[in-house]
Design an enzyme around this catalytic site. Structure first.
Site, PDB file in Angstrom:
ATOM      1  N   CYS A 115       0.922  -1.210  -0.174  1.00  0.00           N
ATOM      2  CA  CYS A 115       0.021  -0.007  -0.110  1.00  0.00           C
ATOM      3  C   CYS A 115       0.919   1.342  -0.088  1.00  0.00           C
ATOM      4  CB  CYS A 115      -0.923  -0.159   1.177  1.00  0.00           C
ATOM      5  SG  CYS A 115      -2.145  -1.173   1.191  1.00  0.00           S
ATOM      6  N   HIS A 262      -3.734   6.975   1.129  1.00  0.00           N
ATOM      7  CA  HIS A 262      -4.173   5.845   0.635  1.00  0.00           C
ATOM      8  C   HIS A 262      -5.179   5.163   1.138  1.00  0.00           C
ATOM      9  CE1 HIS A 262      -4.053   1.502  -0.038  1.00  0.00           C
ATOM     10  NE2 HIS A 262      -3.955   1.306   1.306  1.00  0.00           N
ATOM     11  N   ASN A 292      -9.950  -0.947  -1.859  1.00  0.00           N
ATOM     12  CA  ASN A 292      -8.755  -0.488  -1.767  1.00  0.00           C
ATOM     13  C   ASN A 292      -7.921  -1.039  -2.837  1.00  0.00           C
ATOM     14  OD1 ASN A 292      -6.046  -0.914  -0.693  1.00  0.00           O
ATOM     15  ND2 ASN A 292      -6.621  -1.173   1.252  1.00  0.00           N
TER      16      ASN A 292
HETATM   17  O1  UT7 Z   1      -4.547  -1.089   2.949  1.00  0.00           O
HETATM   18  C1  UT7 Z   1      -3.768  -1.747   3.644  1.00  0.00           C
HETATM   19  C2  UT7 Z   1      -4.058  -1.374   5.035  1.00  0.00           C
HETATM   20  N1  UT7 Z   1      -5.294  -1.968   5.401  1.00  0.00           N
HETATM   21  C3  UT7 Z   1      -5.886  -1.626   6.016  1.00  0.00           C
HETATM   22  O2  UT7 Z   1      -5.805  -0.363   6.709  1.00  0.00           O
HETATM   23  C4  UT7 Z   1      -7.342  -2.046   6.596  1.00  0.00           C
HETATM   24  C5  UT7 Z   1      -7.595  -2.054   8.101  1.00  0.00           C
HETATM   25  N2  UT7 Z   1      -8.628  -2.869   8.663  1.00  0.00           N
HETATM   26  C6  UT7 Z   1      -9.831  -2.757   8.360  1.00  0.00           C
HETATM   27  O3  UT7 Z   1     -10.105  -1.734   7.479  1.00  0.00           O
HETATM   28  C7  UT7 Z   1     -11.042  -3.375   9.119  1.00  0.00           C
HETATM   29  O4  UT7 Z   1     -10.423  -3.874  10.351  1.00  0.00           O
HETATM   30  C8  UT7 Z   1     -11.706  -4.298   8.258  1.00  0.00           C
HETATM   31  C9  UT7 Z   1     -12.724  -3.577   7.301  1.00  0.00           C
HETATM   32  C10 UT7 Z   1     -11.122  -5.336   7.578  1.00  0.00           C
HETATM   33  C11 UT7 Z   1     -12.701  -5.085   9.244  1.00  0.00           C
HETATM   34  O5  UT7 Z   1     -13.678  -4.194  10.073  1.00  0.00           O
HETATM   35  P1  UT7 Z   1     -13.560  -4.539  11.534  1.00  0.00           P
HETATM   36  O6  UT7 Z   1     -14.703  -3.511  11.827  1.00  0.00           O
HETATM   37  O7  UT7 Z   1     -12.393  -4.484  12.162  1.00  0.00           O
HETATM   38  O8  UT7 Z   1     -14.253  -5.873  11.500  1.00  0.00           O
HETATM   39  P2  UT7 Z   1     -13.702  -7.129  12.498  1.00  0.00           P
HETATM   40  O9  UT7 Z   1     -12.622  -7.724  11.708  1.00  0.00           O
HETATM   41  O10 UT7 Z   1     -13.397  -6.739  13.892  1.00  0.00           O
HETATM   42  O11 UT7 Z   1     -15.004  -8.148  12.290  1.00  0.00           O
HETATM   43  C12 UT7 Z   1     -16.207  -7.855  12.965  1.00  0.00           C
HETATM   44  C13 UT7 Z   1     -17.075  -8.951  12.927  1.00  0.00           C
HETATM   45  C14 UT7 Z   1     -16.704 -10.302  12.880  1.00  0.00           C
HETATM   46  O12 UT7 Z   1     -17.892 -11.053  13.343  1.00  0.00           O
HETATM   47  P3  UT7 Z   1     -18.017 -11.573  14.917  1.00  0.00           P
HETATM   48  O13 UT7 Z   1     -16.737 -12.113  15.268  1.00  0.00           O
HETATM   49  O14 UT7 Z   1     -18.224 -10.183  15.698  1.00  0.00           O
HETATM   50  O15 UT7 Z   1     -19.259 -12.487  14.932  1.00  0.00           O
HETATM   51  C15 UT7 Z   1     -16.503 -10.767  11.544  1.00  0.00           C
HETATM   52  O16 UT7 Z   1     -16.348 -12.191  11.455  1.00  0.00           O
HETATM   53  O17 UT7 Z   1     -17.636  -8.685  11.304  1.00  0.00           O
HETATM   54  C16 UT7 Z   1     -17.261  -9.943  10.730  1.00  0.00           C
HETATM   55  N3  UT7 Z   1     -16.902  -9.704   9.241  1.00  0.00           N
HETATM   56  C17 UT7 Z   1     -17.865  -9.433   8.434  1.00  0.00           C
HETATM   57  N4  UT7 Z   1     -19.270  -9.733   8.526  1.00  0.00           N
HETATM   58  C18 UT7 Z   1     -19.768  -9.304   7.069  1.00  0.00           C
HETATM   59  C19 UT7 Z   1     -15.788  -9.723   8.872  1.00  0.00           C
HETATM   60  N5  UT7 Z   1     -15.926  -9.365   7.575  1.00  0.00           N
HETATM   61  C20 UT7 Z   1     -17.201  -9.448   7.231  1.00  0.00           C
HETATM   62  C21 UT7 Z   1     -17.886  -9.054   6.064  1.00  0.00           C
HETATM   63  N6  UT7 Z   1     -19.182  -9.194   6.054  1.00  0.00           N
HETATM   64  N7  UT7 Z   1     -17.176  -8.906   4.831  1.00  0.00           N
END
Ligand code: UT7
Length: 335
Positions: A115, A262, A292
């Protein structure tokens, strides 16, 4: 005094638009979840048979950038290609651009900083121009993510985020001190290498080993991301590296005409905007349309900002990136 200016910008994204509803047909996700957590509404995916590869998309963007710089491929002295998804394991995609643009024996270098790749590549171009070694450097950021994503529910935490596309900038020598790249600030922290990574295939996990294991649970050849950990580090490092750029140039946030972060996650951009007290018109976001696109995200966003007439001579522009490595960096320039 030699300065480096961006003399031309171009972008290319595949025509195939993939909506959040399209994704919810193949995995357990929803339009609401994706918009709320990431801000993404659509992304572009290469379609089998459309002829696009990482290098091909890069060339399409590069041709537009060259035309806008009023240069021909023969004017380019160096190609820098930033990507995490090269056409081949080796050689890099830069040499394919050299061949496609027919620039005889032009040096070509791939930059492997995910990135942050475009910011690293821009800093590299700046050094070659400022030392006087080269007059025009073609900097490309391009990614083909879609074919390598786990499109099942297992991969939803990663797969809904990434999109394909390419952006390009021509960096040219400018004799004067009123414009150009003012400073670049680059960092890495390899202790977190595996928090956002694709481990196999690699020399750690050779293809014959993966085939021999024949393990359906093996996900080492899909990208892995510890989302929350990456998110926390991203907001911290984005902020730090923007502060470093402002301090180095004795600038205050109100003097920023445009911050082009980014496009990792709209929530990250909004966090950074709030931290620096920036108005909406001071921050450029287009993650809503393209997701992204890793190394391509800044040059695509910069190109659209330029096309929208948001960049005028003398404007202070700040670019900032964070991603896998971890690597992060910023560029401060006077347009
Ligand atoms: O470009 C390089 C750098 N990358 C970044 O900066 C990305 C940084 N991270 C993020 O943008 C976020 O962490 C994500 C968008 C990847 C994920 O969002 P989050 O708010 O951190 O969600 P999480 O990983 O804590 O997941 C929350 C819940 C989980 O379910 P439980 O365990 O609470 O039941 C996941 O399994 O959301 C679930 N989940 C989804 N649900 C529906 C994870 N992905 C999805 C999805 N659709 N696509």
């Amino acid at each position: 005094m030699n300065q480096s200016i961006i003399s031309g910008l171009g972008k290319y994204v595949p025509e195939n638009v993939v909506t959040n509803d399209d994704l919810s047909k193949v995995m357990d996700t929803s339009n609401e979840w994706i918009i709320e957590r990431t801000g993404i509404e659509t992304r572009r995916h290469i379609k089998k048979g459309d002829g696009n590869t990482t290098a091909v998309m890069g060339v399409k963007a590069a041709k537009i950038a060259l035309e806008r710089a009023r240069l021909t491929p023969q004017d380019i002295d160096l190609i820098l290609f930033a990507t995490l998804s090269p056409d081949y394991y080796f050689p890099g995609s830069g040499v394919l651009v050299q061949e496609m643009l027919q620039i005889p024996t032009c040096p070509a270098m791939d930059i492997r900083n995910q990135c942050s790749g475009f910011v690293y590549a821009l800093a590299t171009a700046d050094q070659f121009v400022k030392t006087g070694m080269y007059q025009n450097v073609l900097v490309i950021g391009a990614e083909n993510h879609s074919g390598g994503l786990d499109m099942s529910t297992r991969g939803r935490g990663v797969s809904v985020i990434f999109g394909d596309g390419a952006g390009a900038a021509v960096v040219s020598r400018y004799e004067g001190s009123d414009r150009g790249i003012l400073s670049s600030h680059l960092h890495s922290e390899g202790q977190h290498a595996e928090e956002l990574s694709l481990i196999g295939p690699s020399t750690n996990r050779w293809v014959p080993e993966i085939i021999a294991a024949n393990d359906p649970q093996d996900t080492s050849y899909y990208p892995h991301m510890n989302g929350q950990f990456v998110f926390k580090n991203a907001v911290r490092r984005f902020s730090e590296v923007i502060i470093a750029g402002l301090e180095k140039n004795q600038l205050t946030p109100d003097q920023i005409k445009l911050l082009v972060p980014h496009q990792a996650n709209l929530r990250i951009s909004q966090f950074v905007q709030k931290k620096f007290g920036l108005r909406d018109d001071q921050v450029y976001n287009n993650i809503q349309k393209y997701g992204n696109t890793t190394a391509a995200s800044i040059p695509i966003a910069l190109t659209e900002a330029w096309e929208d007439g948001l960049l005028n001579e003398g404007d202070v522009v700040v670019l900032a990136a964070f991603g896998s490595g971890f690597t992060w960096g910023s560029t401060v320039l006077k347009w």
